[in-house]
Structures are given as C-alpha cells and as structure tokens.
Design a protein around this motif. Structure first.
Motif, short mmCIF file in Angstrom:
data_model
loop_
_atom_site.label_atom_id
_atom_site.label_comp_id
_atom_site.label_asym_id
_atom_site.label_seq_id
_atom_site.Cartn_x
_atom_site.Cartn_y
_atom_site.Cartn_z
N ARG A 48 0.68 -1.24 0.13
CA ARG A 48 0.39 0.32 0.04
C ARG A 48 0.82 1.43 0.07
N LEU A 49 1.97 1.28 0.71
CA LEU A 49 2.46 2.35 0.74
C LEU A 49 3.68 2.63 -0.15
N ILE A 50 3.56 1.80 -1.60
CA ILE A 50 4.49 1.77 -3.19
C ILE A 50 3.53 2.36 -3.29
N ASN A 51 1.87 1.92 -3.63
CA ASN A 51 0.94 2.19 -4.54
C ASN A 51 0.30 2.99 -4.62
N LEU A 56 -1.45 8.58 -4.38
CA LEU A 56 -1.90 9.61 -3.89
C LEU A 56 -0.94 11.17 -4.52
N ARG A 57 0.75 11.25 -4.25
CA ARG A 57 0.69 12.39 -5.22
C ARG A 57 0.69 12.72 -6.96
N GLN A 70 -4.55 2.90 -9.79
CA GLN A 70 -6.12 2.56 -8.75
C GLN A 70 -6.76 1.13 -8.50
N ASP A 71 -6.82 0.76 -9.38
CA ASP A 71 -7.39 -1.12 -9.41
C ASP A 71 -6.46 -1.75 -8.85
N ILE A 72 -5.34 -1.48 -8.70
CA ILE A 72 -4.04 -1.79 -7.34
C ILE A 72 -4.14 -1.58 -6.02
#
Length: 221
Positions: free
Chosen positions: A87-90, A95-96, A157-159
């Motif tokens: 989650r932190l990676i994707n 978000l950025r 977004q899907d990931i």
C-alpha cells in the motif's frame, strides 16, 4: 435478498454481503463458513453460495481447504506487513498523482466525503461485541478512494482498491484495541494535507495512518 433475476446477480449480492460481514467484524478470523447454513440464511442455492465463497477466496478474504471447506482467513503479522508495504508503494504514488492532477471538483468531493465521514458514528454493538457500522465502513472506503480518485493511472487505482480490502480485514480485527486511536483526527490531518497540495506531508500522514493498525494489532509500538 434481491429478486432472483439470475444466479450471477444472486452470487454478486451474496458476495457483497459476506464481504461486508467479514470486513465489519461480524465473522471472526478463522470462523468456519458452512455452505449449507449460509444458503439457508440467504435463501439461495448452495451453488450460489459456493460461487460467492470462491470469489472471496480469490480476493484473499477467506480460505478454501479441500478437506475442511471455507473459513474466514486468520491474522498474520507477516501478511499485514506485506500489505502495508504494498500500500505504501502503490497508494503513496497514486496519492501524489491525484494531488498533482486533481481539479476543483475533486477537491470538493474530498471535502464532502470527509465531512460525511466525520459526522457518521463508527461503532455499534453486535451480540455484545463492538463492531464497525456498515454505513461508516462504506463511507470510510469512499473517503480513501476519493483521495486518489484524480490519479490518471487506472491500473494503479485498481491495485490500490484490491489492497484496500485486505488491509481493512486487519483494521477491523484491531478495533477492540483502538481505544486510544483518534481516527477522526487522522482523517482530518490527511484531508488538510491533500487539500493544501502538500504531497510529502500527505504521504507521511498516510504512512503513519496505515502503519498504526499493525502497531495496535500486534503491539509493535
């Protein structure tokens, strides 16, 4: 249950209801999901329930054992750490991108869903146990999805959406230990950072926000 306008529609309805029940803590980790009992409760065929359970197994929310049938997945610190890392990676990337590309309509949507979230009660008592209200859970999902809704990459977004449900399972498992957590303050800080277009601050708050679930659940603090 919805009208019988096809086994596919019935299976989708059962899938959504079971998914909601798992994510809101109505079925505890390891709880056996008996096909015949669920079919009776939903007033549908065994085949419909089995299809729904198979879908949820493919999503990683339940376990399917050839000899023991289906059960709600169990809690794993190793898996949660892997989910958080993913989650932190994707989601940080999404978000950025969302902050960089979001327009005034997106900002308005973020403000609206955050206000709705802040005004909705989170918990209720079910069978003398604390549980997350389904209404709050739905709005909470909308809030987090709206934050990266302006991301122009639909695959990313899907990931993020698929990782969300796996993460939510653990968040709901930790609710009995969240007495010191101020979720409203966390969501407010995240919203403020996003609306001020401060990507670094938003990602930092997001990182702390999702890591706290593991800290609470596994007492890593």
């Amino acid at each position: 249950m919805a009208k019988r306008n096809g086994s596919s529609t019935l299976s989708e309805n059962v899938t959504k209801k079971l998914q909601s029940d798992i994510l809101t803590g109505r079925y505890e980790p390891g709880f056996p999901l008996i096909v015949s009992e669920l079919a009776k409760g939903f007033d549908v065929s065994v085949a419909v329930v089995r299809e729904a359970l198979t879908r949820l197994a493919s999503q990683g929310l339940i376990l399917q054992n050839p000899n023991h049938g289906f059960s709600v997945k169990t809690v794993s610190e190793e898996e949660l750490n892997s989910i958080i890392e993913a989650r932190l990676i994707n989601e940080s990337a999404a978000l950025r991108l969302s902050i960089a590309h979001g327009d005034l309509t997106w900002e308005s949507n973020v403000i609206a869903v955050h206000h709705k979230l802040s005004q909705t009660a989170e918990y209720e008592e079910v069978n003398q146990k604390l549980a997350v209200r389904e209404e709050w859970s739905d709005i909470h999902r909308q809030f987090h999805f709206e934050l990266f809704a302006a991301c122009p990459n639909p695959v990313l977004q899907d990931i993020c959406r698929r990782l969300w449900d796996l993460s939510e399972f653990y968040r709901h498992c930790s609710i009995t230990q969240q007495s010191t957590r101020d979720g409203r303050a966390e969501h407010k800080a995240l919203t403020d950072a996003v609306l001020s277009r401060d990507s670094d601050r938003a990602v930092e708050i997001f990182r702390s926000h999702i890591q706290l679930t593991a800290d609470i659940l596994f007492d890593n603090r």
